[in-house]
Structures are given as structure tokens and as C-alpha cells.
Scaffold this motif. Sequence first.
Motif, PDB file in Angstrom:
ATOM      1  N   THR A 266      38.530 -22.718 -14.802  1.00 60.31           N
ATOM      2  CA  THR A 266      37.355 -22.470 -14.491  1.00 60.31           C
ATOM      3  C   THR A 266      37.001 -21.239 -13.838  1.00 60.31           C
ATOM      4  O   THR A 266      37.655 -21.173 -12.805  1.00 60.31           O
ATOM      5  N   PRO A 267      36.191 -20.291 -14.203  1.00 61.16           N
ATOM      6  CA  PRO A 267      35.490 -19.276 -13.213  1.00 61.16           C
ATOM      7  C   PRO A 267      34.984 -19.806 -11.891  1.00 61.16           C
ATOM      8  O   PRO A 267      34.540 -18.851 -11.073  1.00 61.16           O
ATOM      9  N   ILE A 268      34.429 -21.029 -11.845  1.00 59.33           N
ATOM     10  CA  ILE A 268      33.719 -21.304 -10.758  1.00 59.33           C
ATOM     11  C   ILE A 268      34.774 -21.541  -9.442  1.00 59.33           C
ATOM     12  O   ILE A 268      35.359 -22.405  -9.474  1.00 59.33           O
ATOM     13  N   GLU A 269      34.417 -21.207  -8.412  1.00 56.70           N
ATOM     14  CA  GLU A 269      35.061 -21.259  -7.182  1.00 56.70           C
ATOM     15  C   GLU A 269      34.217 -21.833  -6.008  1.00 56.70           C
ATOM     16  O   GLU A 269      33.333 -20.889  -5.508  1.00 56.70           O
ATOM     17  N   PRO A 270      34.118 -23.110  -5.549  1.00 52.38           N
ATOM     18  CA  PRO A 270      33.176 -23.458  -4.315  1.00 52.38           C
ATOM     19  C   PRO A 270      34.019 -22.914  -3.186  1.00 52.38           C
ATOM     20  O   PRO A 270      35.362 -22.547  -3.158  1.00 52.38           O
ATOM     21  N   TYR A 271      33.276 -22.750  -2.062  1.00 49.83           N
ATOM     22  CA  TYR A 271      33.744 -22.129  -0.955  1.00 49.83           C
ATOM     23  C   TYR A 271      33.131 -22.726   0.263  1.00 49.83           C
ATOM     24  O   TYR A 271      32.074 -22.925   0.325  1.00 49.83           O
ATOM     25  N   PHE A 272      33.820 -22.858   1.298  1.00 53.01           N
ATOM     26  CA  PHE A 272      33.128 -23.228   2.771  1.00 53.01           C
ATOM     27  C   PHE A 272      33.328 -22.110   3.711  1.00 53.01           C
ATOM     28  O   PHE A 272      34.154 -21.342   3.662  1.00 53.01           O
ATOM     29  N   LEU A 273      32.284 -21.948   4.615  1.00 52.83           N
ATOM     30  CA  LEU A 273      32.583 -20.977   5.699  1.00 52.83           C
ATOM     31  C   LEU A 273      32.197 -21.448   7.055  1.00 52.83           C
ATOM     32  O   LEU A 273      31.180 -22.364   7.146  1.00 52.83           O
ATOM     33  N   ALA A 274      32.609 -20.983   8.222  1.00 54.48           N
ATOM     34  CA  ALA A 274      32.308 -21.207   9.350  1.00 54.48           C
ATOM     35  C   ALA A 274      32.711 -20.116  10.289  1.00 54.48           C
ATOM     36  O   ALA A 274      33.660 -19.474  10.211  1.00 54.48           O
ATOM     37  N   GLY A 275      31.613 -19.783  11.404  1.00 53.39           N
ATOM     38  CA  GLY A 275      31.995 -18.476  12.179  1.00 53.39           C
ATOM     39  C   GLY A 275      31.139 -18.451  13.222  1.00 53.39           C
ATOM     40  O   GLY A 275      30.201 -19.390  13.435  1.00 53.39           O
ATOM     41  N   MET A 276      31.187 -17.144  13.949  1.00 56.19           N
ATOM     42  CA  MET A 276      30.106 -17.010  14.958  1.00 56.19           C
ATOM     43  C   MET A 276      29.206 -15.741  14.609  1.00 56.19           C
ATOM     44  O   MET A 276      29.753 -15.191  13.862  1.00 56.19           O
ATOM     45  N   ALA A 277      28.149 -15.910  15.220  1.00 54.98           N
ATOM     46  CA  ALA A 277      27.119 -14.712  14.867  1.00 54.98           C
ATOM     47  C   ALA A 277      26.573 -14.424  16.256  1.00 54.98           C
ATOM     48  O   ALA A 277      26.455 -14.942  17.460  1.00 54.98           O
ATOM     49  N   ILE A 278      25.832 -12.877  16.112  1.00 55.05           N
ATOM     50  CA  ILE A 278      25.158 -12.490  16.997  1.00 55.05           C
ATOM     51  C   ILE A 278      23.985 -12.114  16.488  1.00 55.05           C
ATOM     52  O   ILE A 278      23.878 -11.600  15.517  1.00 55.05           O
ATOM     53  N   ASN A 279      22.777 -12.359  17.122  1.00 55.95           N
ATOM     54  CA  ASN A 279      21.417 -12.391  16.818  1.00 55.95           C
ATOM     55  C   ASN A 279      20.503 -11.795  17.599  1.00 55.95           C
ATOM     56  O   ASN A 279      20.589 -11.841  18.934  1.00 55.95           O
ATOM     57  N   ARG A 280      19.797 -10.791  17.128  1.00 54.56           N
ATOM     58  CA  ARG A 280      18.689  -9.875  17.940  1.00 54.56           C
ATOM     59  C   ARG A 280      17.302 -10.586  17.476  1.00 54.56           C
ATOM     60  O   ARG A 280      17.006 -10.360  16.317  1.00 54.56           O
ATOM     61  N   LEU A 281      16.635 -11.414  18.310  1.00 56.51           N
ATOM     62  CA  LEU A 281      15.250 -11.823  18.033  1.00 56.51           C
ATOM     63  C   LEU A 281      14.339 -10.798  18.709  1.00 56.51           C
ATOM     64  O   LEU A 281      14.253 -10.581  19.742  1.00 56.51           O
ATOM     65  N   SER A 282      13.094 -10.396  17.929  1.00 61.44           N
ATOM     66  CA  SER A 282      12.056  -9.633  18.577  1.00 61.44           C
ATOM     67  C   SER A 282      10.793 -10.234  17.985  1.00 61.44           C
ATOM     68  O   SER A 282      10.709 -10.775  16.852  1.00 61.44           O
ATOM     69  N   VAL A 283       9.883 -10.078  18.785  1.00 57.99           N
ATOM     70  CA  VAL A 283       8.436 -10.574  18.420  1.00 57.99           C
ATOM     71  C   VAL A 283       7.499  -9.527  18.753  1.00 57.99           C
ATOM     72  O   VAL A 283       7.537  -8.610  19.572  1.00 57.99           O
TER      73      VAL A 283
END
Length: 130
Positions: free
Chosen positions: A42-59
Motif C-alpha cells: 500500500t502507498p499509505i504510511e502512517p507516522y508519528f512525531l515528537a520533538g522540541m520547538a521554539i516559538n516567537r509570540l507577538s501581539v
Amino acid sequence: VGLQADLGYASYNRDEFNLADRGLTIWSGALSVVYQVELDETPIEPYFLAGMAINRLSVADPRTIENYGSSTNFGIVFGGGVAFKSQNSFIAPLFDFRMYGIFGPDPREGAYIDFNVGFLILLKGRHSAP
């Protein structure tokens, strides 16, 4: 198992009838470990991911074009989705959901969920499906 790097941008409009709401813009970068489940024939491949992020929030308040503060915060990301791969292709369309958690004491931090549509660029191609 592989690594995935993502850049993201989200902009939430200000509620005109709520004077305390000034809108929110989030720039994020994430590095995740990805685990793909290869399904035979089948061409369908499920995947799972986990990691770290850096976020820049501005108002910003559109009424005054004045910056009401910004912050840079670390966070986590996890989720999963489905990629559609073919045997000879190095590009695969994908659909996934990801949950981002943003750390910090600011009330703008918290969690949000992204729905993504995009393409994977495969360095070695597909091995198991037709």
C-alpha cells in the motif's frame, strides 16, 4: 526513524468587540523525531512525531500599530499523520495533526493544534509499496 525540521507561522485576528484582545502572531521552529510505519503493498504510511520547538509570540493592536509585547518560549510538539508514497518517487504528499505546547508564565502560552497538508522530500525514496 528520521528527523524532521519544520517552520511555522500563525496569525490570529483581533476580536473587534473585545478591547482586551490585541491579536496574536506565532512564528515557530521545531525539530522532531519521526517514526514511520511501513505497510506492505500500500502507498499509505502512517507516522508519528515528537520533538522540541521554539516559538516567537507577538501581539499588536491594529488600532494603534503599537507593539504590546513579544516573547520567545520553548515548547514541545507531538502528533501524527499519513504520507502517500510510491516506489520511485522522492516526493510524498502528507496530511497530519500536531499539538504544540508552549511553556511560560505568559497567558498567551498554552497549547494549540495544527492541521497540516504538505509534501515530504525523501532522501532515499520508498522501499516497500508499489
